[in-house]
Scaffold this motif. Sequence first.
Motif, short mmCIF file in Angstrom:
data_model
loop_
_atom_site.label_atom_id
_atom_site.label_comp_id
_atom_site.label_asym_id
_atom_site.label_seq_id
_atom_site.Cartn_x
_atom_site.Cartn_y
_atom_site.Cartn_z
N SER A 11 5.67 29.99 5.31
CA SER A 11 5.99 29.28 4.65
C SER A 11 6.25 28.16 4.35
N ALA A 12 6.97 28.06 5.45
CA ALA A 12 7.47 26.24 5.51
C ALA A 12 7.32 25.37 5.85
N PHE A 13 6.07 25.64 7.45
CA PHE A 13 4.96 24.49 6.71
C PHE A 13 3.47 24.88 6.01
N MET A 14 3.62 26.00 4.81
CA MET A 14 2.45 26.15 4.22
C MET A 14 3.66 24.86 2.64
N VAL A 18 1.67 21.53 1.18
CA VAL A 18 1.10 20.86 0.18
C VAL A 18 2.23 20.26 -0.47
N LEU A 19 3.74 19.85 0.13
CA LEU A 19 4.29 18.32 -0.91
C LEU A 19 3.42 17.11 -0.24
N ALA A 20 3.07 17.19 1.02
CA ALA A 20 2.50 16.36 2.02
C ALA A 20 1.20 15.50 1.73
N GLY A 23 1.89 14.09 -2.24
CA GLY A 23 2.52 13.24 -2.02
C GLY A 23 1.63 12.02 -1.56
N GLN A 24 0.65 12.47 -0.84
CA GLN A 24 -0.58 11.60 -0.35
C GLN A 24 -1.44 11.48 -1.16
N ALA A 25 -2.09 12.34 -2.10
CA ALA A 25 -2.54 11.73 -3.66
C ALA A 25 -2.02 11.10 -4.76
#
Length: 223
Positions: A11-14, A18-20, A23-25
């Motif tokens: 869950s933490a990595f998911m 998603v945040l990364a 942020g990249q987008a």
Amino acid sequence: MRWLRENSLSSAFMVMFVLALGGQAVAGMLEFNDQQRVDGGEPVSLFQYVATSTFAVDVAENWQSEYLQFFLFIVLTVWLIQKGSPESKEPGRAGAESDEQQQIGRHSDDHSPRWARVTGARLWLFSNSLGLVMGVVFVLSWLAQSVAGQAAYNSQRLGDLRDPVSWGSYVTSPEFWNRSLQNWQSELLAVLSMVVLSIFLRQRGSPESKPVGAAHVSTGVEG
């Protein structure tokens, strides 16, 4: 709450993924629009940007290198040994191991996965399913990178008033292999660092590390 505790790592990595990615987008859109203004073009929205080949090739380029790393690590650790590393099997255990060690066929129990209790093609497929899936995702990501990269590359060439290139020409071009190899070398270095540094360094409580008091020569021992 119990489900979240039992699945907190994934869950933490998911959430971080998603945040990364988001942020990249956003960062990519801002950079893309800045270049658009320099070139006299119109800025695009976030949704328009994530549909571009520019965004697609950047994402696929990173995904294929990550899955290549995992595929190679999963497969090579079947046969190759690194003395002292918790990421390696113990010396003398290289290979696919016996049916008894792998708890398959008649050595399985009531809690074993159904396909571990069968024989033939289904057992072979399940026995190699992790490496196969990682390999397939790598190939698909590589293909996605090549297609999106060709589109982005041709868009740049057209802007420079040059002829577009075919897919075959693009995947044999320096531009494509520069993109690929710069990611591959960083991923391979990261795996090498993990394998070697875990011989001598510790992280208390982590299953990726040996117990703090374990000898440096201890191999395949996790904390």
